[in-house]
Enzyme design. Structure first.
Site, mmCIF file in Angstrom:
data_model
loop_
_atom_site.group_PDB
_atom_site.id
_atom_site.type_symbol
_atom_site.label_atom_id
_atom_site.label_comp_id
_atom_site.label_asym_id
_atom_site.label_seq_id
_atom_site.Cartn_x
_atom_site.Cartn_y
_atom_site.Cartn_z
ATOM 1 N N ASN A 101 30.374 27.610 10.947
ATOM 2 C CA ASN A 101 29.855 28.560 11.927
ATOM 3 C C ASN A 101 28.561 29.106 11.360
ATOM 4 O O ASN A 101 28.523 29.481 10.195
ATOM 5 C CB ASN A 101 30.882 29.694 12.118
ATOM 6 N N LYS A 488 26.209 43.281 34.627
ATOM 7 C CA LYS A 488 27.512 42.679 34.887
ATOM 8 C C LYS A 488 27.419 41.739 36.081
ATOM 9 O O LYS A 488 27.989 40.656 36.074
ATOM 10 C CB LYS A 488 28.538 43.788 35.144
ATOM 11 N N GLU A 491 25.421 38.480 35.066
ATOM 12 C CA GLU A 491 26.082 37.554 34.139
ATOM 13 C C GLU A 491 27.322 36.903 34.742
ATOM 14 O O GLU A 491 27.660 35.784 34.406
ATOM 15 C CB GLU A 491 26.362 38.186 32.772
HETATM 16 C C1 F6R Z 1 27.766 42.064 28.509
HETATM 17 C C2 F6R Z 1 28.163 41.906 27.136
HETATM 18 C C3 F6R Z 1 27.082 41.845 26.095
HETATM 19 C C4 F6R Z 1 27.528 42.569 24.820
HETATM 20 C C5 F6R Z 1 26.472 42.379 23.721
HETATM 21 C C6 F6R Z 1 26.837 43.117 22.450
HETATM 22 O O1 F6R Z 1 28.870 42.107 29.346
HETATM 23 O O2 F6R Z 1 29.315 41.789 26.819
HETATM 24 O O3 F6R Z 1 25.882 42.356 26.574
HETATM 25 O O4 F6R Z 1 27.704 43.916 25.104
HETATM 26 O O5 F6R Z 1 26.329 41.010 23.433
HETATM 27 O O6 F6R Z 1 28.063 42.680 21.945
HETATM 28 P P1 F6R Z 1 28.854 43.528 20.878
HETATM 29 O O7 F6R Z 1 29.287 44.800 21.518
HETATM 30 O O8 F6R Z 1 30.005 42.666 20.471
HETATM 31 O O9 F6R Z 1 27.890 43.780 19.745
#
Ligand code: F6R
Length: 615
Positions: A101, A488, A491
């Site tokens: 990864n 939202k 996407e």
């Molecule tokens: C939108 C979404 C993304 C995350 C972003 C940050 O629905 O899920 O915009 O909010 O990629 O992700 P985290 O919170 O995991 O750092």
């Protein structure tokens, strides 16, 4: 992005790997593969496409029985999502298998060196160079542990690697550098994975590896060493949720289930953190009262939905704690060369705790002596461990790629933090704080009521499934809600959607308004002290006059919007700064329902990964 599972134990190894990979599907991937070490040597199977393709290939022609194995879901970076480019990659003439990864940045150089030495490549990936090199190092050093130690010294970039070798049929070795890896401990079997959800069905006892660490597991032992070969003592933790929490449980999608969990997510974020009506954040550790009194600026870093929660936090912390707050998209933060020093508190917000952009922003803050707090949902995640203190949101696992309940929990985490800082700095009286905590504690019940009243928005979404463009307007804390509603929708439904600050309308966006254009307006409470309600109602009139179809999200009893809005979606009464926790709900439900009406996969929208582990 990319999921990694390793197993050493008596179960059906391929089944454990597939089950684990299934749990990691949410991270986003476009090919998958497994490798096991059995009596016939190293056997591997990998396929482009979803896990189902790999599974049916394994059903048609099963791999031999084995006591160890590694499994991978790949999100294509170097080379397309083909069978050849999928992991595992083999080395040492097929006697070794490796999954990866991250990105090997010096792969071109390694590839040239290996080609020169006579190795043949069968894929376009950076990973294959690491596999072939590990094979050569294994021949040189004689065991996987030493070979892995030598390999990590040759790789640049960020990576989690897992490898198995024919000569060591009970050993799986994993290494990580700027990329997560967790060990799961159980009686007579051990697990490695990029996320606890891959093994929580079998054990809830886990340890997160630190940066630059290597884990060597057998069915009965776990050894963790640093990249210098020295043993690293470490602590285990108990995962606070069980496997059922990461299952759909009868819902049509994970997203639908997670929206339904909004009330519990908020309740869990609040749990134990309000005592006698006052915030009680015991986990702040070295960010003690004296430190918080010495802070002269707060910077919040996050991406996407988490960044919108940060914007809500900015309004709340400035209002309550009277301290300057800046919000930065994490990927922009260090490039603007921010003014940051030991009197700066940098708060990072991340559901996964693994977002590379956010992690690099935290790193920048640490390098500049800032004090760091993270608000994370995932226990043991990299950002949580990198920060001086962490406030876990305890929203439970979020599997759908689009963040919903985690957003509400992040907002609540920030509101608690703001109240705590205000209390420590003496900018709010205890009575004023209690007014807010009382409103916070009412939110879970209010969310339950709100969620039971979403039929109208469901019908609206179904009716609008052919819509090509939707605008969202908001002001003050309604502005980040408008941005979140637009994100939202775009996407999940692939519909053009934009969010604007309502005050900005006449400075440009109003040109977009034409007859029939659907505009959601997040209306501030009429009780808002700065009289914003009337201004937003004027904005509604302006766009209605130009033929827009207005859907207002407004608090119960707000009659002023009725003559102008085509439809009003009601939210229960709360304090103005807490409104986003409620007003975002109909927008999440709208996006979910509209995407469902279009027949789209709401849990895994195209091109998106849940955990964005590259910059
Ligand atoms: C939108 C979404 C993304 C995350 C972003 C940050 O629905 O899920 O915009 O909010 O990629 O992700 P985290 O919170 O995991 O750092």
């Amino acid at each position: 992005m990319c999921g990694i599972v390793g197993y050493a134990g008596p179960r059906d190894t391929v089944e454990v790997l597939l089950e684990g990979l299934g749990r990691l599907e949410y991270r986003g991937y476009d090919s998958a593969g497994v490798a096991v070490v059995g009596a016939e040597g190293v056997s591997s199977r990998k396929r482009g496409g979803k896990l189902g393709v790999l599974r049916s290939s394994l059903e048609d022609a099963p791999l031999p029985e084995s006591g160890i194995g590694i499994g991978h879901t790949r999100w294509a970076t170097h080379g397309g999502p083909t069978d050849e480019n999928a992991h595992p990659h083999l080395g040492d003439g097929g006697r070794l298998a490796l999954i990866h990864n991250g990105i090997v940045e010096n792969f071109a150089e390694l590839r040239a060196e290996l080609a020169e030495a006579g190795e043949t490549f069968t894929s376009d990936t950076d990973t294959e160079a690491a596999a072939l090199l590990l094979g050569r190092l294994h021949r040189e050093h004689g065991d996987l542990r030493s070979a892995m130690l030598a390999l990590v010294g040759r790789l640049e970039g960020q990576f989690t690697l897992l490898a198995v070798h024919l000569d060591e049929p009970d050993v799986v070795v994993g290494a990580c550098h700027n990329s997560p890896l967790l060990v799961g401990f159980a009686e007579g079997e051990q697990f490695l994975a990029s996320d606890v959800s891959a093994f929580v069905r079998y054990t809830r006892t886990a340890r997160a590896l630190g940066n630059d660490e290597i884990a060597i597991i057998t069915p009965t032992s776990v050894e963790v060493i640093g990249f210098d070969g020295e043993p690293i003592p470490g602590e285990t933790f108990e995962v606070t949720w069980d496997a059922a929490a990461a299952e759909k449980g009868g819902w049509s999608s994970f997203m639908a289930k997670e929206v339904s969990e909004d009330p519990e997510a908020v309740a869990n974020t609040l749990r134990g953190r309000i005592v006698d009506g006052l915030p009680s954040l015991g986990e702040l550790g070295s960010l003690d009262d004296e430190t918080l009194r010495g802070i002269d600026r707060v910077q919040i870093v996050a991406c996407g939905t988490a960044a919108y929660s940060a914007m809500v936090g900015e309004y709340a912390i400035e209002t309550w704690a009277r301290i300057p707050v800046e919000v930065d998209l994490a990927h922009e933060y260090r490039y603007r060369d921010p003014i940051v020093d030991e009197r700066t508190l940098v708060i990072s917000i991340s559901q996964s705790g693994e977002t590379m952009d956010t992690k690099m922003a935290v790193q920048h803050a640490i390098e500049h002596s800032a004090r760091t707090l993270s608000i994370c949902n995932t226990q043991g995640s990299t950002i949580a461990r990198a920060s001086e203190a962490v406030l876990y949101t305890h929203a439970g696992p979020e599997v759908a790629v689009a963040s919903t309940k985690a957003f509400l929990a992040q907002v609540v985490g920030l509101l608690l933090t703001g109240l705590h800082i205000a209390r420590v700095r003496g900018t709010m009286t205890d009575d004023a704080i209690r007014e807010v905590t009382e409103a916070l504690e009412a939110l879970p019940d209010q969310l339950r009521t709100l969620l039971s009243e979403q039929d109208e928005i469901r019908e609206l979404a179904q009716w609008m499934s052919d819509t090509r463009s939707v605008l969202f307007l908001g002001r003050h804390v309604g502005y980040p809600v408008a941005l979140e509603g637009a994100l939202k929708l775009k996407e999940l439904s692939y519909i053009h959607a934009e969010g604007f600050a309502a005050g900005e309308l006449k400075h440009g966006p109003i040109a977009l308004i034409e007859p029939g254009q659907v505009v959601f307006v997040v209306v501030p409470s009429p009780r808002h002290q700065q009289g914003l309600h009337a201004k937003v109602v004027s904005n509604i009139q302006e766009i209605r006059a130009r033929g827009a179809r207005v859907i207002a999200v407004a608090e119960a009893g707000d009659a002023a919007v009725l003559p102008y809005a085509n439809q009003v979606l009601r939210i229960p009464l709360t304090l103005p700064l807490l409104e986003p926790v409620l007003s975002v709900v109909p927008l999440h439900v709208f996006a979910l329902e509209l995407a469902t009406a279009k027949g789209l996969d709401v849990d895994q929208p195209r091109n998106l990964a849940k955990s964005v582990t590259v910059e």
